[in-house]
Write an enzyme that holds these catalytic residues in place. Structure first.
Site, PDB file in Angstrom:
ATOM      1  CG  ASP A   7      18.353   1.136  45.746  1.00  0.00           C
ATOM      2  OD1 ASP A   7      18.716   1.994  44.911  1.00  0.00           O
ATOM      3  OD2 ASP A   7      17.189   1.054  46.177  1.00  0.00           O
ATOM      4  CG  ASP A   9      16.071   6.689  46.136  1.00  0.00           C
ATOM      5  OD1 ASP A   9      16.582   7.432  46.999  1.00  0.00           O
ATOM      6  OD2 ASP A   9      16.142   6.912  44.928  1.00  0.00           O
ATOM      7  CG  ASP A 113      13.611  -0.540  46.913  1.00  0.00           C
ATOM      8  OD1 ASP A 113      14.702  -0.201  46.425  1.00  0.00           O
ATOM      9  OD2 ASP A 113      12.572   0.112  46.723  1.00  0.00           O
TER      10      ASP A 113
END
Length: 152
Positions: A7, A9, A113
């Protein structure tokens, strides 16, 4: 080779700090991430760039960046692509996948996250919860994948 999706962000780059700063500077804007250059100017997280280079150099792994778009900012598609080239080089620009649904992709690992919300909860491989209890930072992730030589 094991396919690894990573990922962007708050996994590769510091979205949260930029969002909070933009919110403080312009509280009148409902979606701070909708401003031009928001995604382009995100700072890399500590050791994220080195980790990505280690994945790319290791013959055991086939790494890709898998990021969800911000539909509040149509420029994010281009800005994320430019961020990747700026910080990781053209090799990763060719490995950038932008999808709002992450479980559509088939792979061995997803480093993210979030545990849910964009299909992470249905991903068929192993979900590595970045910034979670066991993988608080990139050094822990790299140890798990056996790529510790880059981090002393």
């Amino acid at each position: 080779m094991k396919i690894v999706y990573i990922d962007m962000d708050d996994t590769l780059c510091d979205y949260k700090s930029a969002f909070e700063q933009a919110r403080r500077l312009r509280p009148d804007i409902e979606y701070p991430q909708s401003q031009p250059s928001f995604f382009l100017n995100l700072s890399p997280l500590p050791n994220a760039i080195d980790a990505m280079q280690c994945f790319l150099a290791d013959e055991r792994y086939d790494p890709y960046i898998l990021t969800a778009p911000s539909v509040k900012n149509p420029l994010c598609y281009t800005e994320k692509r430019l961020w990747v080239e700026k910080h990781l080089g053209f090799a990763y620009a060719e490995r950038l996948i932008i999808s709002p649904v992450k479980d559509l992709l088939v792979g061995d690992y997803l480093i993210d996250d979030y545990l849910e919300g964009k299909g992470q909860e249905s991903f068929q491989g192993e979900l590595i919860h970045f910034a979670g209890e066991h993988f608080k930072e990139w050094n822990a992730v790299m140890r798990y994948f056996g790529l510790t030589k880059a981090f002393k």
